[in-house]
Design a protein around this motif. Structure first.
Motif, PDB file in Angstrom:
ATOM      1  N   GLY A 151      -5.062   2.400  13.660  1.00 41.23           N
ATOM      2  CA  GLY A 151      -3.923   3.159  13.124  1.00 41.23           C
ATOM      3  C   GLY A 151      -3.939   3.353  11.535  1.00 41.23           C
ATOM      4  O   GLY A 151      -4.848   3.048  10.735  1.00 41.23           O
ATOM      5  N   THR A 152      -2.911   4.166  11.352  1.00 46.44           N
ATOM      6  CA  THR A 152      -2.626   4.600   9.721  1.00 46.44           C
ATOM      7  C   THR A 152      -1.218   4.115   9.546  1.00 46.44           C
ATOM      8  O   THR A 152      -0.325   4.100  10.174  1.00 46.44           O
ATOM      9  CB  THR A 152      -2.481   6.049   9.564  1.00 46.44           C
ATOM     10  N   PRO A 153      -1.111   3.845   8.093  1.00 46.50           N
ATOM     11  CA  PRO A 153       0.418   3.118   7.837  1.00 46.50           C
ATOM     12  C   PRO A 153       1.444   4.276   7.834  1.00 46.50           C
ATOM     13  O   PRO A 153       1.112   5.238   7.047  1.00 46.50           O
ATOM     14  CB  PRO A 153       0.030   2.409   6.290  1.00 46.50           C
ATOM     15  N   ALA A 154       2.152   3.812   8.548  1.00 46.90           N
ATOM     16  CA  ALA A 154       3.418   4.681   8.350  1.00 46.90           C
ATOM     17  C   ALA A 154       4.452   4.490   7.299  1.00 46.90           C
ATOM     18  O   ALA A 154       5.047   5.492   6.788  1.00 46.90           O
ATOM     19  CB  ALA A 154       4.567   4.560   9.736  1.00 46.90           C
ATOM     20  N   LEU A 155       4.204   3.406   6.764  1.00 44.94           N
ATOM     21  CA  LEU A 155       5.233   3.144   5.516  1.00 44.94           C
ATOM     22  C   LEU A 155       4.105   2.645   4.464  1.00 44.94           C
ATOM     23  O   LEU A 155       3.026   2.039   4.723  1.00 44.94           O
ATOM     24  CB  LEU A 155       6.331   2.032   5.886  1.00 44.94           C
ATOM     25  N   PRO A 156       4.449   2.671   3.254  1.00 44.99           N
ATOM     26  CA  PRO A 156       3.769   2.101   2.082  1.00 44.99           C
ATOM     27  C   PRO A 156       3.681   0.485   2.259  1.00 44.99           C
ATOM     28  O   PRO A 156       4.685   0.072   2.554  1.00 44.99           O
ATOM     29  CB  PRO A 156       4.385   2.453   0.892  1.00 44.99           C
ATOM     30  N   LEU A 157       2.423   0.079   2.055  1.00 43.98           N
ATOM     31  CA  LEU A 157       2.166  -1.457   2.214  1.00 43.98           C
ATOM     32  C   LEU A 157       2.566  -2.155   0.754  1.00 43.98           C
ATOM     33  O   LEU A 157       1.891  -1.722  -0.098  1.00 43.98           O
ATOM     34  CB  LEU A 157       0.694  -1.695   2.543  1.00 43.98           C
ATOM     35  N   PRO A 158       3.528  -3.002   0.818  1.00 49.76           N
ATOM     36  CA  PRO A 158       3.798  -3.555  -0.667  1.00 49.76           C
ATOM     37  C   PRO A 158       2.823  -4.267  -1.082  1.00 49.76           C
ATOM     38  O   PRO A 158       2.042  -5.041  -0.139  1.00 49.76           O
ATOM     39  CB  PRO A 158       5.339  -4.490   0.166  1.00 49.76           C
ATOM     40  N   ASP A 159       2.861  -4.769  -2.289  1.00 51.05           N
ATOM     41  CA  ASP A 159       1.796  -5.358  -2.824  1.00 51.05           C
ATOM     42  C   ASP A 159       1.767  -6.934  -2.394  1.00 51.05           C
ATOM     43  O   ASP A 159       0.829  -7.425  -2.219  1.00 51.05           O
ATOM     44  CB  ASP A 159       1.800  -5.205  -4.460  1.00 51.05           C
ATOM     45  N   ARG A 160       2.925  -7.319  -2.114  1.00 48.98           N
ATOM     46  CA  ARG A 160       3.063  -8.704  -1.610  1.00 48.98           C
ATOM     47  C   ARG A 160       2.617  -8.866  -0.168  1.00 48.98           C
ATOM     48  O   ARG A 160       1.806  -9.902  -0.023  1.00 48.98           O
ATOM     49  CB  ARG A 160       4.449  -9.210  -2.049  1.00 48.98           C
ATOM     50  N   VAL A 161       2.885  -7.975   0.626  1.00 50.13           N
ATOM     51  CA  VAL A 161       2.373  -8.029   1.905  1.00 50.13           C
ATOM     52  C   VAL A 161       0.873  -7.729   1.724  1.00 50.13           C
ATOM     53  O   VAL A 161      -0.012  -8.749   2.571  1.00 50.13           O
ATOM     54  CB  VAL A 161       2.885  -6.818   2.735  1.00 50.13           C
ATOM     55  N   ALA A 162       0.260  -6.964   0.910  1.00 46.15           N
ATOM     56  CA  ALA A 162      -1.197  -6.906   1.077  1.00 46.15           C
ATOM     57  C   ALA A 162      -2.071  -8.068   0.522  1.00 46.15           C
ATOM     58  O   ALA A 162      -2.917  -8.564   0.939  1.00 46.15           O
ATOM     59  CB  ALA A 162      -1.598  -5.464   0.122  1.00 46.15           C
ATOM     60  N   SER A 163      -1.438  -8.601  -0.636  1.00 42.59           N
ATOM     61  CA  SER A 163      -1.914  -9.935  -1.314  1.00 42.59           C
ATOM     62  C   SER A 163      -1.890 -10.884  -0.190  1.00 42.59           C
ATOM     63  O   SER A 163      -2.919 -11.456   0.080  1.00 42.59           O
ATOM     64  CB  SER A 163      -1.190 -10.171  -2.352  1.00 42.59           C
ATOM     65  N   ALA A 164      -0.646 -11.142   0.398  1.00 47.45           N
ATOM     66  CA  ALA A 164      -0.643 -12.427   1.160  1.00 47.45           C
ATOM     67  C   ALA A 164      -1.716 -11.907   2.644  1.00 47.45           C
ATOM     68  O   ALA A 164      -2.351 -13.216   2.801  1.00 47.45           O
ATOM     69  CB  ALA A 164       0.570 -12.275   1.923  1.00 47.45           C
ATOM     70  N   LEU A 165      -1.837 -10.937   2.996  1.00 43.52           N
ATOM     71  CA  LEU A 165      -2.806 -10.667   4.262  1.00 43.52           C
ATOM     72  C   LEU A 165      -4.266 -10.831   3.746  1.00 43.52           C
ATOM     73  O   LEU A 165      -5.103 -11.499   4.437  1.00 43.52           O
ATOM     74  CB  LEU A 165      -2.562  -9.208   4.738  1.00 43.52           C
TER      75      LEU A 165
END
Length: 260
Positions: A151-165
């Motif tokens: 899939g493709t992101p429908a919403l911008p991925l927050p930096d905190r979420v990207a770092s946590a994942l």
């Protein structure tokens, strides 16, 4: 004329005593308020210190400790084949040296900025996960790691979420290398509109996973509680499906909210 002066004096004395008591009561209330504010400030400082300590311990576990663990495994592998297969031994040593160099860079970045190195240069989470999979395959002796994006992101991925994942993926792969005895592992990042899900699956030995909703303290080691804490801090969930001899699937789901 005889009674009035003593009466006035008595009233004045009563008023003075009442005012004195009121002043003492107000002073006591002010002292209590100041003491309560000090205790509250001290409690907030202690809570902030504990939260910062937990955050730093997770960062150290997900960066320096994992790098050192990989170096140890590679050097032990090199020692085992040093006489029988010198070329393989030298290859393991060179890989361990590259990990050392990368760990040193992580340590320097850790001092200045706790953003994951793979995301610090503007790379997307997808690019960082692919780089992590390639690096994990290179650093491991018998493990192949693959990465898929759905899939493709429908919403911008927050930096905190990207770092946590990314940190969760690093911790999960570290557990796979150290405990699972797996030959393959797969990172799958799935965009589902209002949330993003990271799955880490391996074909290793598996274990008795803690039941859903169980406290993180019941999970083994430090890695799983740290991953639970990262997901919980961002309103997400982390689930584990595993059984002895059947491999493990770790799934982290993070909610996404529209950005203003």
């Amino acid at each position: 004329m005889v009674v009035a002066p003593p009466a006035v004096a008595a009233i004045a004395a009563a008023v003075f005593v009442h005012m004195r008591r009121q002043a003492d009561r107000q002073r006591q209330l002010i002292d209590d308020l100041i003491r309560t504010r000090r205790e509250l400030a001290a409690t907030e400082r202690r809570e902030g210190t504990l939260a910062e300590r937990q955050r730093l311990s997770m960062e150290i576990h997900d960066t320096l400790a994992q790098g050192l663990s990989s170096q140890q495994m590679l050097l032990q592998a090199a020692d085992r084949v040093w006489a029988a297969d010198p070329e393989a031994a030298h290859r393991h040593v060179r890989t361990a040296a590259s990990i050392t160099e990368r760990n040193l860079a992580k340590a320097r970045r850790f001092v200045h900025d706790l953003t994951p190195a793979d995301l610090a240069d503007g790379d997307s989470l997808e690019e960082a996960l692919r780089a992590l999979a390639a690096r994990a395959s290179q650093e491991s002796v018998d493990l192949v790691v693959r990465c898929h994006v759905v899939g493709t992101p429908a919403l911008p991925l927050p930096d905190r979420v990207a770092s946590a994942l990314l940190r969760i993926a690093q911790g999960a792969l570290a557990n796979v290398r150290e405990h699972a005895g797996a030959t393959t592992a797969t990172l799958t990042l799935t965009h589902l509109g209002d949330q993003v899900v990271l799955d880490v699956a391996d074909d290793g030995s598996g274990f008795h996973a803690p039941p859903a909703g169980a406290p993180a303290a019941r999970a083994r080691g430090h890695g799983l509680p740290a991953m639970h804490a990262r997901a919980r801090q961002l309103g997400g969930t982390l689930t584990i499906e595993s059984a002895p001899g059947e491999g493990t699937v770790l799934s982290a789901a993070m909610p996404l909210e529209p950005q203003p």
